[in-house]
Design an enzyme around this catalytic site. Structure first.
Site, PDB file in Angstrom:
ATOM      1  N   HIS A  24       0.833  -1.222   0.000  1.00  0.00           N
ATOM      2  CA  HIS A  24       0.000   0.000   0.000  1.00  0.00           C
ATOM      3  C   HIS A  24       0.861   1.262   0.000  1.00  0.00           C
ATOM      4  CE1 HIS A  24      -2.885  -2.617   2.653  1.00  0.00           C
ATOM      5  NE2 HIS A  24      -2.745  -3.095   1.442  1.00  0.00           N
ATOM      6  N   HIS A  78      -8.585 -11.334  11.533  1.00  0.00           N
ATOM      7  CA  HIS A  78      -8.673 -10.127  10.698  1.00  0.00           C
ATOM      8  C   HIS A  78      -8.984 -10.606   9.283  1.00  0.00           C
ATOM      9  CE1 HIS A  78      -7.789  -6.280   8.995  1.00  0.00           C
ATOM     10  NE2 HIS A  78      -6.486  -6.363   8.883  1.00  0.00           N
ATOM     11  N   GLU A  80      -8.553  -8.786   6.367  1.00  0.00           N
ATOM     12  CA  GLU A  80      -7.819  -8.211   5.235  1.00  0.00           C
ATOM     13  C   GLU A  80      -7.172  -9.354   4.447  1.00  0.00           C
ATOM     14  OE1 GLU A  80      -5.110  -4.958   6.149  1.00  0.00           O
ATOM     15  OE2 GLU A  80      -5.044  -4.363   4.035  1.00  0.00           O
ATOM     16  N   ASP A  82      -4.454 -10.167   3.118  1.00  0.00           N
ATOM     17  CA  ASP A  82      -3.163 -10.787   3.404  1.00  0.00           C
ATOM     18  C   ASP A  82      -3.288 -11.859   4.494  1.00  0.00           C
ATOM     19  OD1 ASP A  82      -3.717  -8.542   4.994  1.00  0.00           O
ATOM     20  OD2 ASP A  82      -1.629  -8.112   5.402  1.00  0.00           O
ATOM     21  N   HIS A 144      -6.252  -3.445  12.776  1.00  0.00           N
ATOM     22  CA  HIS A 144      -6.101  -2.315  11.915  1.00  0.00           C
ATOM     23  C   HIS A 144      -7.376  -1.939  11.155  1.00  0.00           C
ATOM     24  CE1 HIS A 144      -4.445  -2.274   7.486  1.00  0.00           C
ATOM     25  NE2 HIS A 144      -4.517  -1.033   7.858  1.00  0.00           N
ATOM     26  N   ASP A 163      -2.342  -8.037  13.350  1.00  0.00           N
ATOM     27  CA  ASP A 163      -1.498  -6.944  12.862  1.00  0.00           C
ATOM     28  C   ASP A 163      -0.668  -6.280  13.970  1.00  0.00           C
ATOM     29  OD1 ASP A 163      -1.893  -7.066  10.131  1.00  0.00           O
ATOM     30  OD2 ASP A 163      -3.546  -5.642  10.112  1.00  0.00           O
ATOM     31  N   TYR A 191       6.590  -0.330  10.774  1.00  0.00           N
ATOM     32  CA  TYR A 191       5.248  -0.922  10.637  1.00  0.00           C
ATOM     33  C   TYR A 191       4.224  -0.096  11.425  1.00  0.00           C
ATOM     34  CZ  TYR A 191       1.810  -4.750  10.715  1.00  0.00           C
ATOM     35  OH  TYR A 191       0.690  -5.517  10.579  1.00  0.00           O
ATOM     36  N   HIS A 222       2.572 -10.751  10.923  1.00  0.00           N
ATOM     37  CA  HIS A 222       3.681 -10.434  10.011  1.00  0.00           C
ATOM     38  C   HIS A 222       4.995 -10.498  10.796  1.00  0.00           C
ATOM     39  CE1 HIS A 222       1.079  -8.923   6.795  1.00  0.00           C
ATOM     40  NE2 HIS A 222       0.457  -8.167   7.681  1.00  0.00           N
TER      41      HIS A 222
HETATM   42 FE1  FEO Z   1      -4.496  -5.311   8.173  1.00  0.00          FE
HETATM   43 FE2  FEO Z   1      -1.740  -7.420   7.713  1.00  0.00          FE
HETATM   44  O1  FEO Z   1      -3.505  -6.759   7.472  1.00  0.00           O
END
Ligand code: FEO
Length: 390
Positions: A24, A78, A80, A82, A144, A163, A191, A222
């Protein structure tokens, strides 16, 4: 591809994205991982999954431990993509599994994948019995996305934090004590500055909950898993979420014929004389996501642009748009820049710094080329308006 045991019966089964360089608009120069976790108990549970193109890597790692068809629960901390991108493929392998997420997660999943799986919504305080272990859920909205939650396993003392506490690092190492600590903290800061910063008040609430848990492992979605430096990363999060700054000035600018660069030098001299740490960031040579990492701890944010066609330079406008969205708070700002016949850029920058809620110093302007006397006057005027660091 191998799964990694975190604790007996709990495995990392995620994907490693060695090539990722743009998340992003955030420069992820060390790549990333999409962490998924497998718990082997009476109920087989997968916590989160991976970006769609890493699905086969995930399945290979799960299969090393257990047949994916045996999965009973998929916890989506989450939604999202990913962390949920391989859900359609995984659900083909275990079609009767329950998909567990927060109410916002359950609302959002069909809007991403256009399927109606066996969903169960959970809220803060709800638990899931896996057999010998339980998972306790805590909603962490906006850390997030609105759907975010974390899962805590008290028997193993593991917090699956999604996240929160992540870093974009691709590595063969899985644990914080196996990786250089300074790089790890730098990437955790980057991050936070580029993803989590706008949600700092929600992070503070989440930290209150985390503070009450007995944690031996923080397993984020992550990067590296924390098991050795948990007080350190929680301490850093408290500072970042509290918008704590150090005596540091960051001077961010672009220049056409060198006048704004000279002004940046005069401002640098003022802060140096007053005892501040300095970062000089020409926008032609610095990525905006690296600049944000420095802003995370900077007390003064000075932004300069000459006027071009009654505007600031596009590079400066792009940076300010990015910074404003990430919403750092509690900083001081200083706008500066040169001009030929219009003075618009400095006014525009000053307005945005004020919109960011920064306490601003009187802006500095210079027509055409500053003389040495002009520069000395600028340095002295800044020096007179900032507290000295002893
Ligand atoms: Fe908000 Fe790593 O996704």
């Amino acid at each position: 591809m191998k799964a990694t045991m975190i604790k007996h019966g709990v495995y990392w089964v995620g994907g490693i994205d060695w090539d990722l360089r743009n998340f992003h608009g955030y420069l992820t120069q060390r790549g990333s991982t999409y962490n998924a976790y497998l718990i082997i108990d009476e109920k087989i549970t997968l916590i989160d999954n991976v970006k769609q193109q890493f699905t086969e890597e995930l399945i290979e790692r799960i299969s090393e431990v257990i047949d994916p068809a045996k999965i009973d629960y998929i916890v989506q901390n989450h939604i999202e993509m990913d962390h949920s991108g391989s859900l359609p493929r995984i659900m083909e392998l275990c079609p009767n599994a329950e998909v567990i997420a927060s109410p916002k997660g359950i609302e959002g999943l069909p809007k991403h994948y256009f399927r109606e799986w066996n969903f169960r919504a959970v809220k803060s305080g709800d638990t899931l019995n896996l057999g010998k272990r339980t998972l306790h859920f805590v909603q962490t909205p906006m850390v997030h996305w609105p759907d975010n939650m974390v899962s805590y396993c008290p028997q193993e003392k593991i917090l699956f934090s999604n996240d929160a506490f992540g870093q974009h690092i691709a590595s063969s190492e899985r644990f914080d004590d196996e990786y250089p600590f300074s790089t790890l903290i730098e990437e955790a800061a980057k991050y936070y500055a580029n993803i989590v910063l706008p949600y700092s008040s929600q992070v503070q609430k989440a930290l209150e909950v985390v503070g009450g848990l007995d944690i031996e492992v923080i397993a984020p979605s992550h990067g590296l898993i924390w098991r050795d430096n948990i007080p350190a990363i929680i301490g850093e999060y408290r500072k970042w979420a509290g918008n704590e700054t150090v005596p540091k000035a960051i001077i961010i600018y672009d220049t056409m014929w060198g006048s704004t660069r000279k002004m940046a030098g005069a401002i640098r001299d003022a802060f140096e004389s007053a005892g501040y740490s300095i970062r000089m960031c020409n926008l032609q040579q610095n990525h905006i996501s690296d600049i944000m990492t420095e802003i995370l701890s900077a007390r003064y944010v000075c932004v300069g642009s000459p006027t071009l066609n009654r505007n600031m330079l596009p590079s400066v406008a792009a940076f300010l748009t990015y910074m404003k969205g990430l919403a750092p708070r509690g900083r001081h700002g200083l706008a500066f820049g040169s001009y030929g016949w219009g003075e618009q850029s400095v006014k525009q920058i000053d307005a945005i710094l004020n919109e960011c809620g920064f306490e601003t110093l009187e802006p500095l302007r210079q027509q055409y080329i500053p003389t040495n006397d002009n520069l000395a006057a600028m340095r002295d005027s800044v020096l007179a308006r900032i507290p000295k660091i002893t």
